[in-house]
Design a protein around this motif. Structure first.
Motif, PDB file in Angstrom:
ATOM      1  N   TYR A  97       0.840  -1.205   0.000  1.00 33.76           N
ATOM      2  CA  TYR A  97       0.000   0.000   0.000  1.00 33.76           C
ATOM      3  C   TYR A  97       0.875   1.254   0.000  1.00 33.76           C
ATOM      4  CZ  TYR A  97      -3.535   3.407   1.435  1.00 33.76           C
ATOM      5  OH  TYR A  97      -4.358   4.506   1.493  1.00 33.76           O
ATOM      6  N   LEU A  98       1.872   1.268   0.886  1.00 34.43           N
ATOM      7  CA  LEU A  98       2.747   2.440   0.989  1.00 34.43           C
ATOM      8  C   LEU A  98       3.623   2.611  -0.247  1.00 34.43           C
ATOM      9  CD1 LEU A  98       3.764   2.088   4.743  1.00 34.43           C
ATOM     10  CD2 LEU A  98       2.161   3.728   3.752  1.00 34.43           C
ATOM     11  N   ASP A  99       3.876   1.517  -0.954  1.00 33.73           N
ATOM     12  CA  ASP A  99       4.647   1.585  -2.206  1.00 33.73           C
ATOM     13  C   ASP A  99       3.778   1.970  -3.400  1.00 33.73           C
ATOM     14  OD1 ASP A  99       7.097   0.947  -1.095  1.00 33.73           O
ATOM     15  OD2 ASP A  99       6.831  -1.216  -1.345  1.00 33.73           O
ATOM     16  N   GLY A 100       2.482   2.206  -3.156  1.00 35.45           N
ATOM     17  CA  GLY A 100       1.585   2.617  -4.230  1.00 35.45           C
ATOM     18  C   GLY A 100       1.083   1.480  -5.099  1.00 35.45           C
ATOM     19  N   VAL A 124      -6.878   0.211  14.395  1.00 37.97           N
ATOM     20  CA  VAL A 124      -6.251  -0.788  13.523  1.00 37.97           C
ATOM     21  C   VAL A 124      -6.643  -0.538  12.073  1.00 37.97           C
ATOM     22  CG1 VAL A 124      -6.218  -3.238  12.901  1.00 37.97           C
ATOM     23  CG2 VAL A 124      -6.052  -2.564  15.298  1.00 37.97           C
ATOM     24  N   GLY A 125      -5.649  -0.514  11.200  1.00 34.84           N
ATOM     25  CA  GLY A 125      -5.883  -0.245   9.784  1.00 34.84           C
ATOM     26  C   GLY A 125      -5.593   1.189   9.385  1.00 34.84           C
ATOM     27  N   SER A 126      -5.143   2.015  10.344  1.00 34.72           N
ATOM     28  CA  SER A 126      -4.891   3.429  10.052  1.00 34.72           C
ATOM     29  C   SER A 126      -3.817   3.620   8.992  1.00 34.72           C
ATOM     30  CB  SER A 126      -4.476   4.167  11.338  1.00 34.72           C
ATOM     31  OG  SER A 126      -5.528   4.188  12.274  1.00 34.72           O
ATOM     32  N   ILE A 127      -2.852   2.710   8.959  1.00 40.36           N
ATOM     33  CA  ILE A 127      -1.730   2.869   8.025  1.00 40.36           C
ATOM     34  C   ILE A 127      -2.184   2.808   6.571  1.00 40.36           C
ATOM     35  CG2 ILE A 127      -1.067   0.418   7.892  1.00 40.36           C
ATOM     36  CD1 ILE A 127       1.883   1.440   8.058  1.00 40.36           C
ATOM     37  N   VAL A 128      -3.334   2.193   6.327  1.00 42.22           N
ATOM     38  CA  VAL A 128      -3.874   2.145   4.960  1.00 42.22           C
ATOM     39  C   VAL A 128      -5.176   2.947   4.870  1.00 42.22           C
ATOM     40  CG1 VAL A 128      -2.799  -0.071   4.428  1.00 42.22           C
ATOM     41  CG2 VAL A 128      -5.110  -0.031   5.389  1.00 42.22           C
ATOM     42  N   ASN A 129      -5.376   3.855   5.832  1.00 38.69           N
ATOM     43  CA  ASN A 129      -6.564   4.724   5.846  1.00 38.69           C
ATOM     44  C   ASN A 129      -7.871   3.934   5.834  1.00 38.69           C
ATOM     45  OD1 ASN A 129      -5.368   7.408   5.868  1.00 38.69           O
ATOM     46  ND2 ASN A 129      -4.623   6.914   3.808  1.00 38.69           N
ATOM     47  N   LEU A 130      -7.860   2.809   6.531  1.00 37.48           N
ATOM     48  CA  LEU A 130      -9.079   1.998   6.641  1.00 37.48           C
ATOM     49  C   LEU A 130      -9.200   1.450   8.059  1.00 37.48           C
ATOM     50  CD1 LEU A 130      -9.490  -0.153   3.373  1.00 37.48           C
ATOM     51  CD2 LEU A 130     -11.008   1.632   4.240  1.00 37.48           C
TER      52      LEU A 130
END
Length: 368
Positions: free
Chosen positions: A85-88, A123-129
């Motif tokens: 996710y962070l790598d797009g 939980v899931g904040s790192i992917v905005n979910l």
């Protein structure tokens, strides 16, 4: 059509256990009830090859729900997902679209839908979910599950309530789980007073139930990443007592009891044989009783074939873990047993305990 989101203040609070009781109680009160896990982490493969959140498999199997797996478990976070996710490499809008489609489809066919979150609200904040974001997107009120205490429980509720406030999510009620009997009256008196500041009702106060925390031999297979060497037909056996045996065989003989899991080094033939002798003695005197014995053998050296064969003849479930006994005991003490679809005894117990301690009339009013 109604739906509500079940979140927890942390891991291992009993969210899935509570959802079992909620679904069972709602099925007695409304025409059609379903279950949705928008974002899953621990997943298993179904008979058709689909990868689905394990809780979805549990609920669909036990309650014979008709909605398809792919709608009940639209998004999974497998290993490496957050890095992708962070790598797009993951399209956020695609994830949201899958969740939206599942929610719209399931709620169109059912009177009420129980939506289970993952872990605590963040939980899931790192992917905005995270749970609060998903509940906000679906415009669903949240029922918060917390451990049954006072000060520390309310502190955890406050952290999670703040996250819900940030995204404009209504916390419609609180359910306390694993409440100790000697604290029950105090908690029923004081928690509602504390919740008044948010105008949030206490919807349930579920008592602690030791059986729901009992691991099975299958749990130990997963914990030690191995398989039973004997007694595979008893892999769902539960144990009231777990004992680390490192004493003399004379002392051990005085403390052997039924319904006990024994942890001892694989080289302690004297302990193993004493266990087998006691087992057969009890079996002869009480042939119809389920003695529910289990064995975990430890150490660098595996058990002898002759010992394995004797345990197999007794039909005692046994596994070998290549760690020392004290490490094995520490791993077990730190392990939290999860409810699995095969463990019908634990599922039924969870439903009985939870359902009878939730105010469903107040719940239905709160989620309007």
């Amino acid at each position: 059509m109604k739906a509500f989101f079940v979140a927890a203040t942390g891991q291992n609070v009993g969210k899935t256990t509570t959802c079992l009781g909620l679904l069972a109680g709602l099925k007695k009160r409304v025409k059609a009830v379903s279950f949705l896990k928008p974002v899953g982490q621990e997943h298993i493969e179904t008979e058709t090859g689909l990868h689905v959140d394990k809780d979805v498999v549990l609920f669909k199997s036990h309650f014979k729900l008709q909605d398809p797996y792919e709608e009940m478990s639209p998004v999974l976070f497998p290993r490496g997902f957050t890095r992708d996710y962070l790598d797009g490499k993951v399209d956020h809008s695609d994830l949201v679209q899958k969740i939206t489609h599942s929610f719209t489809s399931i709620t169109s066919r059912n009177t009420i839908t129980v939506i289970e979150g993952t872990g605590h609200t963040g939980v899931g904040s790192i992917v905005n979910l995270n749970n609060a974001q998903v509940a906000a997107h679906l415009k669903c009120p949240v029922i918060m599950i917390a451990s049954g205490g006072l000060g520390s429980s309310f502190d955890e509720l406050t952290l999670n309530h703040t996250q819900c406030e940030k995204y404009g999510v209504k916390v419609a009620g609180v359910i306390l789980n694993r409440v100790l009997d000697d604290k029950r009256e105090m908690i029923l008196d004081y928690i509602p007073k504390a919740l008044k500041r948010w105008n949030v009702p206490l919807l349930g106060c579920i008592p602690f139930n030791a059986f729901l925390s009992m691991p099975t031999m299958h749990d130990f297979e997963l914990l030690f990443q191995t398989e039973l060497l004997t007694g595979p037909e008893y892999r769902l056996r539960h144990f009231q007592h777990i004992g680390l045996v490192a004493t003399s065989v004379e002392m051990y003989r005085t403390v052997i009891i039924p319904n006990q899991l024994i942890i001892t080094p694989a080289g302690r033939d004297d302990i193993i044989l004493a266990t087998l002798t006691r087992f057969w003695d009890l079996k002869i005197s009480h042939p119809d009783d389920d003695l529910a014995t289990g064995i975990i053998l430890t150490g660098k050296t595996p058990p002898k074939d002759s010992i394995i064969e004797q345990i197999r003849r007794a039909k005692i479930p046994m596994l070998y873990a290549p760690v020392n006994s004290f490490v094995a005991m520490k791993m077990i003490n730190n392990y939290t047993a999860k409810i699995r679809k095969e463990d019908t005894a634990k599922i039924e117990e969870a439903i009985k305990v939870v359902e009878s301690h939730i105010d469903f009339d107040r719940l239905m009013q709160a989620i309007k």
